[in-house]
Structures are given as structure tokens and as C-alpha cells.
Write an enzyme that holds these catalytic residues in place. Structure first.
Site, PDB file in Angstrom:
ATOM      1  N   GLN A  19      -0.641   1.129   5.463  1.00 31.97           N
ATOM      2  CA  GLN A  19      -0.040   0.130   4.591  1.00 31.97           C
ATOM      3  C   GLN A  19       1.348   0.538   4.088  1.00 31.97           C
ATOM      4  OE1 GLN A  19      -4.087  -0.250   2.457  1.00 31.97           O
ATOM      5  NE2 GLN A  19      -3.143  -2.233   2.128  1.00 31.97           N
ATOM      6  N   HIS A 120      -8.746   5.180   6.932  1.00 31.00           N
ATOM      7  CA  HIS A 120      -8.541   3.936   6.191  1.00 31.00           C
ATOM      8  C   HIS A 120      -8.127   2.864   7.216  1.00 31.00           C
ATOM      9  CE1 HIS A 120      -7.677   2.299   1.934  1.00 31.00           C
ATOM     10  NE2 HIS A 120      -7.528   1.279   2.749  1.00 31.00           N
ATOM     11  N   ASN A 165     -13.025   4.755   4.204  1.00 32.28           N
ATOM     12  CA  ASN A 165     -12.777   3.722   3.205  1.00 32.28           C
ATOM     13  C   ASN A 165     -13.528   2.435   3.564  1.00 32.28           C
ATOM     14  OD1 ASN A 165     -11.056   2.738   0.869  1.00 32.28           O
ATOM     15  ND2 ASN A 165     -10.579   1.215   2.431  1.00 32.28           N
ATOM     16  N   GLU A 166     -14.410   2.015   2.692  1.00 35.28           N
ATOM     17  CA  GLU A 166     -15.025   0.672   2.740  1.00 35.28           C
ATOM     18  C   GLU A 166     -15.603   0.311   4.100  1.00 35.28           C
ATOM     19  OE1 GLU A 166     -12.242  -2.203   1.251  1.00 35.28           O
ATOM     20  OE2 GLU A 166     -12.178  -1.293  -0.728  1.00 35.28           O
ATOM     21  N   TYR A 302     -13.162  -4.056  -7.556  1.00 37.54           N
ATOM     22  CA  TYR A 302     -12.380  -5.295  -7.639  1.00 37.54           C
ATOM     23  C   TYR A 302     -13.162  -6.402  -8.349  1.00 37.54           C
ATOM     24  CZ  TYR A 302      -8.961  -3.090  -4.595  1.00 37.54           C
ATOM     25  OH  TYR A 302      -8.004  -2.240  -4.089  1.00 37.54           O
ATOM     26  N   GLU A 362     -10.111   2.933  -6.198  1.00 36.25           N
ATOM     27  CA  GLU A 362      -9.148   1.820  -6.171  1.00 36.25           C
ATOM     28  C   GLU A 362      -9.527   0.842  -7.267  1.00 36.25           C
ATOM     29  OE1 GLU A 362      -8.679  -0.355  -2.478  1.00 36.25           O
ATOM     30  OE2 GLU A 362      -8.595   1.491  -1.314  1.00 36.25           O
ATOM     31  N   GLU A 416      -0.332  -5.629   3.161  1.00 33.85           N
ATOM     32  CA  GLU A 416      -1.671  -6.019   2.705  1.00 33.85           C
ATOM     33  C   GLU A 416      -2.448  -6.686   3.855  1.00 33.85           C
ATOM     34  OE1 GLU A 416      -3.622  -5.242   0.197  1.00 33.85           O
ATOM     35  OE2 GLU A 416      -5.103  -6.659   0.936  1.00 33.85           O
ATOM     36  N   TRP A 417      -2.691  -5.910   4.914  1.00 35.04           N
ATOM     37  CA  TRP A 417      -3.549  -6.304   6.028  1.00 35.04           C
ATOM     38  C   TRP A 417      -3.202  -7.714   6.534  1.00 35.04           C
ATOM     39  CZ3 TRP A 417      -4.873  -1.825   7.604  1.00 35.04           C
ATOM     40  CH2 TRP A 417      -5.158  -0.825   6.687  1.00 35.04           C
TER      41      TRP A 417
HETATM   42  C1  PNW Z   1      -9.236  -2.793  -0.281  1.00 30.86           C
HETATM   43  N1  PNW Z   1     -12.874  -8.157  -0.142  1.00 30.86           N
HETATM   44  O1  PNW Z   1      -9.655  -3.759   0.593  1.00 30.86           O
HETATM   45  C2  PNW Z   1      -8.595  -1.776   0.640  1.00 30.86           C
HETATM   46  O2  PNW Z   1      -9.171  -0.518   0.556  1.00 30.86           O
HETATM   47  C3  PNW Z   1      -7.099  -1.707   0.523  1.00 30.86           C
HETATM   48  O3  PNW Z   1      -6.582  -1.171   1.700  1.00 30.86           O
HETATM   49  C4  PNW Z   1      -6.543  -3.067   0.198  1.00 30.86           C
HETATM   50  O4  PNW Z   1      -5.144  -3.084   0.219  1.00 30.86           O
HETATM   51  C5  PNW Z   1      -7.044  -3.449  -1.165  1.00 30.86           C
HETATM   52  O5  PNW Z   1      -8.452  -3.424  -1.243  1.00 30.86           O
HETATM   53  C6  PNW Z   1      -6.564  -4.820  -1.629  1.00 30.86           C
HETATM   54  O6  PNW Z   1      -6.995  -5.820  -0.773  1.00 30.86           O
HETATM   55  C7  PNW Z   1     -10.440  -4.829   0.302  1.00 30.86           C
HETATM   56  O7  PNW Z   1     -12.748  -9.100   0.669  1.00 30.86           O
HETATM   57  C8  PNW Z   1     -10.369  -5.881   1.203  1.00 30.86           C
HETATM   58  O8  PNW Z   1     -13.672  -8.199  -1.078  1.00 30.86           O
HETATM   59  C9  PNW Z   1     -11.173  -6.970   1.045  1.00 30.86           C
HETATM   60  C10 PNW Z   1     -12.061  -7.029  -0.008  1.00 30.86           C
HETATM   61  C11 PNW Z   1     -12.139  -5.980  -0.923  1.00 30.86           C
HETATM   62  C12 PNW Z   1     -11.317  -4.869  -0.755  1.00 30.86           C
END
Ligand code: PNW
Length: 456
Positions: A19, A120, A165-166, A302, A362, A416-417
């Protein structure tokens, strides 16, 4: 209320290699699946790519200096597998490794402790071509070998490691059953069973990597897994709702299918039952490999889901969000500070792991930042967001839960992906035309929090 934090509390910021780094063809790096995905029409907003991103690869001294001024003593970043082993397996590219040596030198000079994520989401394209990357069990062993190569070389400077990561996010969004999965590789649509197999392979990779770190590290290492499991939040904080939220925790797919097996050594039985024929194939010994002892858990926080009790059926009900529920500049991001408290509490209490230290690895929000005529960014909405989540962190600590630190996502606006450069999560504004970095109001706010060790 004076929101003072314990003197040992770790204040940090987080980033990820793909990123921010850019320089995708520098010094022997080969493509990852996101480079190929970004080249497909219509996949990334505005046709953006991460070819330059923040150009952190060349500008890292400036970024480390900005962190030093911010006052953080902890930095979570990730290492790019396709930089270090460009073919995914086999020869190590020492030039790629040298980039991280330079970065680590700069961090050390600034008195900032590195916390490195080994993966990641930037899977080497060569492995996607070779065997379909996470579709294949081979990927787990290749990841463990890459991990060993890194830890042998950088283990003298890094003692805090995160494997992945995730897992739920990159596997289920990348291989998903939707016609156009929104994340890389996103080209081959898989059946639900195949998708669950990819996340099972990633869990295996995590377990094998934990073993590889402990075997290769020249110093005692702290190893953790990072996940954005979904906290179930009681709609009302009374006994019945809390019990319902505790029961409901396991059935959520990214809870029962990732964090539960990683911490307890078994997929949640309710989830496996609900998956039926979509459940992954689990071979003998897999769950022992997956549930390696961890030194801490990284919670990417989040949002969560509200739950209430019911008289019948499972005894709980997941509630959907009303249309008017407050959110910021991201479709999935609801403002839900209590999910931080409940996430920490579920890890500790519901999963029965009171012993396990927790870091928020995060927590961040995208808002529509604008430069004012005076060249400032006054992101009061972001300050509001982080202040609310940090209050929930404070509550968890006050109640005795082992929450030891907070890495704010993210240091600076970045790629941001699938939203490309159209979503801004940073404390620092990135001007993508000039690559100038402009600290936002939230940067100065976070600086004061760190300085006073409390929420200001
Ligand atoms: C995280 N959702 O991703 C990632 O670890 C980061 O790389 C990213 O930039 C950040 O959150 C913000 O988006 C997520 O759909 C992507 O719930 C998607 C989700 C949650 C976290």
C-alpha cells in the site's frame, strides 16, 4: 473522566508494504497478484495502480522522520514476499532484503521498535501461475520457507512478528464466489468449498510460519496472528444480551473459521455444521499445526455486529444496521467504538484466553479529506472516530483485559486496494501528484495523546 493509559501502553501506527512502497520493479522484485489484478480493466477504482503508491521505497527516511516527530515508539509494517523471494520459492533476492535493512536502521536510529507482518496480501504471482497460490497446500510450505529466510536474516533486529494479516479477508474476497471477486487474484471464481480450502491453507501457513520463526530466530521472538474477526456486540449491556453475544461469536464465519481454530485448535462446530459440503478438507494433524502457541494476538478493529437474545432457535439473533446508521467514507465501515471493547473481551473471556496479550494492530477510518486554502487538512471527523475507539480501549484496560497497545491505521494515505487512491485513512495527507506529505489535524491530535499518554 481522565483517560490516562498505563505507562507501558504501546502507541503505534501501521502500514503495509504493497500500500505504500511503490517501486514494484525495483532491484529484482517480481509481480504479486495485486500487480496483475490492477492491470485488469475495471478492477481498481479510477484504473489506479500501486506502481508508485507513496514511493515509500525511496522516501522512507522522510516517513520515519515523520513517525519520530509523531512520537510513536512502535511501527507495524509488512515485508514484501515478492521483493524478498521474487519467484515465491527458491533464491533469496538480497537486494530486496537490503531495503528492509535500511528501513530497520532508520527505525533504530529513531528509537522506534519494528513489528513486522510477514504477509499482507501480496502473494507472488509466480506461485499463482505455478499452482494457484492459496488454492494449493504447497503454498503453506513455501510461506514457511520464505519466513525462515527472513527471520534468519532480520531476526537480529526484529523480535516482534506477525505471520498473516486478515486471513478471512484476503482469501474470501480474493477467491470468492462472486462473479468478480473484489480482491486479487480475483480472476478465477471458486466454489464455496474451494474458498474455505484457501483459508484453511492460509491457517496452515500461519502455523508452519510460527514454527519457522521460533526455529530460526537468533533472539527470543514474540509471535502473533493478526485478524479482523467480527465482534458480536450486545445491543443492550444486560446479562441476557451479553450471553447471546457470547454464543453468537462462534457462528460468524470469520470468527468460527479463523480466530477460533487458531486459538483453540478446532473450527467452531456450529460453523462447520452450517457450512455443510462447503467445509474445508482438514487432514490429520492440521489443527495441531494451526493452533501454535502465540505470544499475543493482533486485533484489526473496524466494526462488529449487534446481537440480541431470542426465545427460540439458537437463542440469539444478528441485527442488521439501519440505513441511517453512522458511517464514514467506506461502504462497510460503521462507526462502532464498542466493538473494540467487545472484541478484546471476547478474545479473553469468550475464547477462554485471559492469558493472551492483545494489541489493536489496526483501527482506522476513511474520511473525505480536503486541503484548505492554507494547505491544511482539518479532519475533525477522524479525531472523533479515534477518540471514541480509544475510550473503548481504555475501558477494556480498566476492566483488567490484557490490551497492551494500539497501532493506528495508518501513517499516511496510501493505496487502498480496490479503491486505489480514492480512500484516505492516513494521519498524513499524501498529495499523489507531488508525493508531498502533509500532516493532518489528526496527526497533531495523536501526537498529543502519545505525549501525555492519555486521550486528549
Ligand atoms: C484492512 N471489510 O482491510 C487491511 O488490513 C488494510 O490493508 C486496509 O487498508 C484497511 O483494513 C482499510 O480497509 C480490511 O470488508 C478490508 O470488513 C476489508 C474489511 C475490513 C478490513
Amino acid at each position: 473522566m481522565d483517560y490516562q493509559f498505563p505507562s507501558t501502553f504501546a502507541w503505534g501506527v501501521a502500514t503495509a508494504a504493497y500500500q505504500i512502497e511503490g517501486a514494484v520493479a525495483a532491484e529484482g522484485r517480481q509481480n504479486c497478484v495485486w500487480d496483475s489484478f490492477a492491470a485488469l480493466p475495471g478492477r481498481i477504482q479510477g484504473g489506479d495502480t500501486a506502481a508508485i503508491a507513496c514511493d515509500h521505497y525511496h522516501r522512507f527516511p522522510e516517513d520515519v522522520a515523520a513517525m519520530a516527530r509523531l512520537g510513536v515508539k512502535h511501527y507495524r509494517f509488512s515485508l514484501a514476499w515478492p521483493r524478498i523471494i521474487p519467484e515465491g520459492r527458491g533464491a533469496v533476492n538480497e537486494a530486496g532484503m537490503d531495503f528492509y535493512r535500511r528501513l530497520l536502521d532508520a527505525l533504530q536510529d529513531a528509537g522506534i521498535e519494528p513489528h513486522a507482518t510477514l504477509f499482507h496480501w501480496d502473494s507472488p504471482q509466480a506461485l499463482e501461475d505455478r499452482y494457484g497460490s492459496w488454492r494449493s497446500r504447497e503454498m503453506a510450505q513455501d510461506f514457511a520457507d520464505y519466513t525462515a529466510a527472513v527471520v534468519q536474516r532480520l531476526g537480529d533486529r526484529i523480535t516482534s512478528w506477525m505471520t498473516m494479516n486478515e486471513i478471512h479477508c484476503f482469501t474470501h474476497l480474493g477467491y470468492g464466489v462472486r462473479r468478480q471477486p473484489p480482491h486479487a487474484p480475483g480472476t478465477l471464481v471458486s466454489s464455496p468449498q474451494q474458498v474455505w480450502q484457501t483459508s484453511h491453507h492460509a491457517l496452515l501457513a500461519h502455523g508452519l510460519a510460527c514454527q519457522a520463526i521460533r526455529a530460526a530466530s537468533p533472539r527470543p521472538a514474540q509471535v502473533g496472528l493478526v485478524d479482523n474477526f467480527v465482534p458480536t456486540v450486545p445491543l443492550i449491556e444486560d446479562k441476557d444480551h451479553i450471553q447471546a453475544a457470547q454464543r453468537a461469536f462462534h457462528l460468524n464465519a470469520s470468527n468460527g473459521g479463523i480466530v477460533v481454530p487458531a486459538l483453540t485448535g478446532a473450527y467452531a462446530p456450529d460453523l462447520l455444521e452450517s457450512l455443510g459440503p462447503a467445509a474445508p478438507e482438514i487432514r490429520a494433524g492440521d489443527l495441531d499445526t494451526i493452533a501454535q502457541p502465540l505470544d499475543w494476538f493482533g486485533f484489526n478493529c473496524y466494526f462488529g455486529t449487534y446481537v440480541r437474545p431470542t426465545e427460540t432457535g439458537a437463542g440469539y439473533e444478528y441485527l442488521s444496521f439501519p440505513k441511517s446508521y453512522p458511517r464514514l467514507h467506506m461502504p462497510w465501515l460503521r462507526i462502532m467504538p464498542d466493538c473494540l471493547y467487545w472484541g478484546v473481551r471476547h478474545l479473553s473471556e469468550t475464547l477462554g484466553r485471559r492469558d493472551l496479550p492483545i494489541f489493536i494492530t489496526e483501527n482506522g477510518c476513511a474520511v473525505k479529506d480536503r486541503l484548505t486554502e492554507t494547505g491544511e487538512v482539518i479532519d475533525s471527523d477522524r479525531i472523533f472516530f479515534h477518540r471514541a475507539y480509544l475510550r473503548a480501549a481504555h475501558r477494556a484496560i480498566q476492566e483488567g483485559f490484557p490490551l497492551q497497545g494500539y497501532f493506528l491505521w495508518t501513517l499516511m494515505d496510501n493505496f487502498e486496494w480496490s479503491y486505489g487512491h480514492h480512500r484516505r485513512f492516513g494521519l498524513i495527507y499524501t498529495d499523489y501528484k507531488t508525493l508531498q506529505r502533509i500532516p493532518k489535524a489528526s496527526y497533531y491530535w495523536y501526537q498529543r495523546c502519545i505525549q501525555h499518554n492519555r486521550i486528549v
